[in-house]
Design an enzyme around this catalytic site. Structure first.
Site, mmCIF file in Angstrom:
data_model
loop_
_atom_site.group_PDB
_atom_site.id
_atom_site.type_symbol
_atom_site.label_atom_id
_atom_site.label_comp_id
_atom_site.label_asym_id
_atom_site.label_seq_id
_atom_site.Cartn_x
_atom_site.Cartn_y
_atom_site.Cartn_z
ATOM 1 N N GLY A 1 -56.745 -90.838 -19.765
ATOM 2 C CA GLY A 1 -57.816 -91.616 -20.071
ATOM 3 C C GLY A 1 -58.390 -91.589 -21.481
ATOM 4 O O GLY A 1 -57.537 -90.809 -22.305
ATOM 5 N N SER A 2 -59.579 -91.859 -21.837
ATOM 6 C CA SER A 2 -59.924 -91.748 -23.127
ATOM 7 C C SER A 2 -60.474 -90.322 -23.594
ATOM 8 O O SER A 2 -60.747 -89.504 -22.760
ATOM 9 C CB SER A 2 -61.264 -92.673 -23.436
ATOM 10 O OG SER A 2 -62.296 -92.278 -22.722
ATOM 11 N N GLY B 1 -62.273 -87.521 -21.490
ATOM 12 C CA GLY B 1 -61.797 -86.039 -21.277
ATOM 13 C C GLY B 1 -62.640 -85.161 -21.857
ATOM 14 O O GLY B 1 -63.141 -84.072 -21.454
ATOM 15 N N GLU C 1 -54.547 -85.668 -20.376
ATOM 16 C CA GLU C 1 -53.823 -86.816 -21.209
ATOM 17 C C GLU C 1 -54.611 -87.745 -21.526
ATOM 18 O O GLU C 1 -55.035 -88.791 -21.105
ATOM 19 C CB GLU C 1 -52.826 -87.097 -20.388
ATOM 20 C CG GLU C 1 -51.464 -87.703 -21.181
ATOM 21 C CD GLU C 1 -51.469 -89.267 -21.164
ATOM 22 O OE1 GLU C 1 -51.713 -89.829 -22.145
ATOM 23 O OE2 GLU C 1 -50.935 -89.891 -20.195
ATOM 24 N N CYS D 1 -50.914 -95.101 -23.758
ATOM 25 C CA CYS D 1 -51.230 -93.983 -24.777
ATOM 26 C C CYS D 1 -50.409 -93.872 -26.016
ATOM 27 O O CYS D 1 -50.673 -93.271 -26.966
ATOM 28 C CB CYS D 1 -51.182 -92.819 -23.890
ATOM 29 S SG CYS D 1 -52.387 -92.844 -22.563
HETATM 30 C C1 UN1 Z 1 -49.726 -93.628 -20.863
HETATM 31 O O1 UN1 Z 1 -49.700 -94.740 -21.524
HETATM 32 O O2 UN1 Z 1 -50.500 -93.045 -20.118
HETATM 33 O O3 UN1 Z 1 -44.030 -93.019 -22.468
HETATM 34 C C2 UN1 Z 1 -48.200 -93.233 -20.260
HETATM 35 C C3 UN1 Z 1 -44.422 -93.932 -22.358
HETATM 36 C C4 UN1 Z 1 -44.600 -93.855 -20.586
HETATM 37 C C5 UN1 Z 1 -45.629 -93.429 -20.194
HETATM 38 C C6 UN1 Z 1 -47.329 -93.978 -20.772
HETATM 39 N N1 UN1 Z 1 -43.406 -93.430 -20.235
HETATM 40 O O4 UN1 Z 1 -44.774 -95.007 -22.946
#
Ligand code: UN1
Length: 497
Positions: free
Chosen positions: A231-232, A236, A253, A287
């Site tokens: 998440g954000s 975290g 993450e 992300c």
């Molecule tokens: C995410 O956005 O938390 O590499 C995961 C990627 C994907 C996973 C993203 N396999 O864009």
């Protein structure tokens, strides 16, 4: 298909969808699609105790047999792929292909984990003492708490759960409050795999739904030795220290602010395609989404022109419709944050193309993606905004490009487009990109599951998914066995008694 048909096809019943306190809306049209029952924070101690009890049994099940459960999960996911993918589209607004891709990612990690269940390799280590053998063995660690975000509502659970289960650990999953339905549907798929497996301990895989109090119970419990949170950065920064303070192991993450360097030799045709998917795929809500374009001055005007042309034609709208490439943002709040961010960029000298609210489907938060030419890497550029905003920066030397690339607080993903070997290898070297993921002639998003996934700095340092990320879910034991009839001490120490 209607909303009701999609929900039914994914196995959700009236009891799942009604009578609860948590309202779920589809970002497609803002319609309320369910009122889901929430877990009471007061029930968490019993849930965690059940997980601990399951752990005491599961840790002694041979790993290849544990792998059989994950193999069955992979089979069930294959059978449910279309239905679960459509539910991801309904609950998160991903276009059909990306909804299906998310389920494929779950299937892939299951395959990976099944193979892993016959490995979990340790080491033998040369001992300095005669008649001694040293070894390193990996053992199960205990319940794994998984807190996942809305944008990959099911895949992130599977990365953690598939590994945790073959490693001998039970899992307790708290999905985002925005996406409980995909979690309930996935839990049912897991239950089918468990039923076919036969003798898994009760409480091996649990799902809890609710807000911060429910999450906090996982974060704060000494009986949840591993806490994986996606998440954000803000989330975290609360979760990480709490887990560390009770000597748990956080796997974080968090935010990304991913860049692409476009060098003079780049294949611009390829770069444009990679930029489009990276920056506007999943409506910029990965992300790993591309947020910063660092372009060499000599190709900048050409690239911006080509991009502006592609951006002007990108189909925004109903994510279920064939041809749509950009679905809605998760909600209106998210759209408003995007528009505010663009205002800030403008105030800092940015020239904004696109980035407007559009109708799409009535009730949804649809936007055209924004391309923003910036005079430099301002404060706003350094912030992650979970929306399709791409800032364009200019560079003259590779050193300058790398400084810009590494200067932000986040460190998830990065890439360079170049046909120059020196530039590519410099980018991947110790003094190149400081991110957990660094690609050449590929965008920053859409990673395969085979590699470890995660990043440095404010991204949190955790690794999930492939490579040896499984080690984060196990405890390492070093053992020395003396099979001689003497008792020599290491380092030549004498201790005559
Ligand atoms: C995410 O956005 O938390 O590499 C995961 C990627 C994907 C996973 C993203 N396999 O864009």
């Amino acid at each position: 298909m209607t909303h009701a048909e999609i929900l039914a096809a994914a196995g959700l019943t009236k009891t799942d969808l009604a009578g609860g306190t948590l309202a779920v809306h589809s970002p497609i049209d803002g319609a309320e699609i369910a009122k889901v029952h929430e877990t009471q924070a007061g029930d968490m101690p019993a849930i965690i105790a059940r997980s601990q009890a399951a752990f005491r049994q599961w840790r002694d099940v041979p790993a290849p047999r544990r792998g059989e459960l994950v193999r069955l999960l992979g089979e069930e996911l294959r059978a449910a792929k279309a239905a679960l993918g459509a539910l991801v589209t309904l609950e998160v607004g991903k276009i059909t292909s990306e909804g299906l891709g998310e389920v494929q990612e779950m299937i892939d990690i299951c395959d990976f984990a099944v193979g892993l269940s016959r490995q979990l390799y340790g080491l033998t280590i040369a001992s300095e003492r005669p008649g001694h053998r040293m070894a390193e063995t990996w053992h199960p660690l205990g319940p794994v708490g998984i807190i996942s975000a809305f944008n990959f509502p099911v895949a992130v659970w599977s990365w953690n759960a598939a590994l945790a289960l073959v490693c001998g650990n039970p899992v307790i999953w708290k999905p985002s409050e925005k996406t409980p339905l995909t979690a309930i549907a996935t839990h049912k798929i897991m239950e089918r795999a468990l039923a076919r497996f036969g003798d898994a301990p009760e409480g091996l895989c649990q799902l809890v739904i609710g807000g911060p109090a429910v999450g906090d119970a996982l974060v704060s419990s000494k009986d949840v030795p591993v806490l994986s949170a996606t998440g954000s950065t803000r989330m975290g920064s609360i979760v990480g220290p709490k887990v560390a303070a009770r000597w748990g192991r956080p796997i974080l993450e968090l935010g990304g602010n991913n860049a692409m360097i476009v060098a003079p030799s780049a294949d611009l045709e390829m770069a444009v395609r990679a930029i489009a998917f990276g920056a506007v795929g999943t409506a910029g809500q990965r992300c790993t989404s591309l947020r910063r374009l660092i372009v060499h001055r000599s190709v900048r005007d050409d690239l911006v022109k080509r991009l502006a042309k592609v951006y002007a034609k990108l189909p925004v709208g109903d994510p279920r419709k064939a041809g749509t490439l950009i679905g809605p943002l998760i909600d209106i709040g998210s759209r408003d944050r995007m528009l505010k961010q663009l205002e800030k960029a403008k105030a800092e000298g940015g020239k904004v193309h696109g980035g407007q609210a559009v109708e799409g489907v009535k009730g949804g938060a649809y936007v055209t993606p924004a391309l923003v030419e910036m005079p430099g890497q301002t404060a706003t550029v350094c912030e992650e905004c979970f929306a399709p905003i791409l800032y364009v920066l200019t560079y003259d030397t590779l050193d300058e490009a790398l400084t810009l690339q590494n200067e932000v607080p986040q460190g998830l993903s990065s890439c360079i487009f170049t046909l120059n070997l020196r530039e590519a290898e410099t980018f991947l070297s110790a003094s190149g990109s400081d991110c957990g993921i660094a690609n050449v002639n590929i965008g920053p998003s859409g990673a395969e599951i085979g590699g470890a996934f995660g990043g440095e700095k404010e991204t949190g340092g955790g690794r999930e998914s492939g490579s040896d990320a499984w080690k984060g879910y196990m405890r390492r034991q070093t053992s020395t066995v003396n099979f001689s009839a003497k008792l020599p001490l290491a380092q030549g120490v004498e201790f005559p008694v």
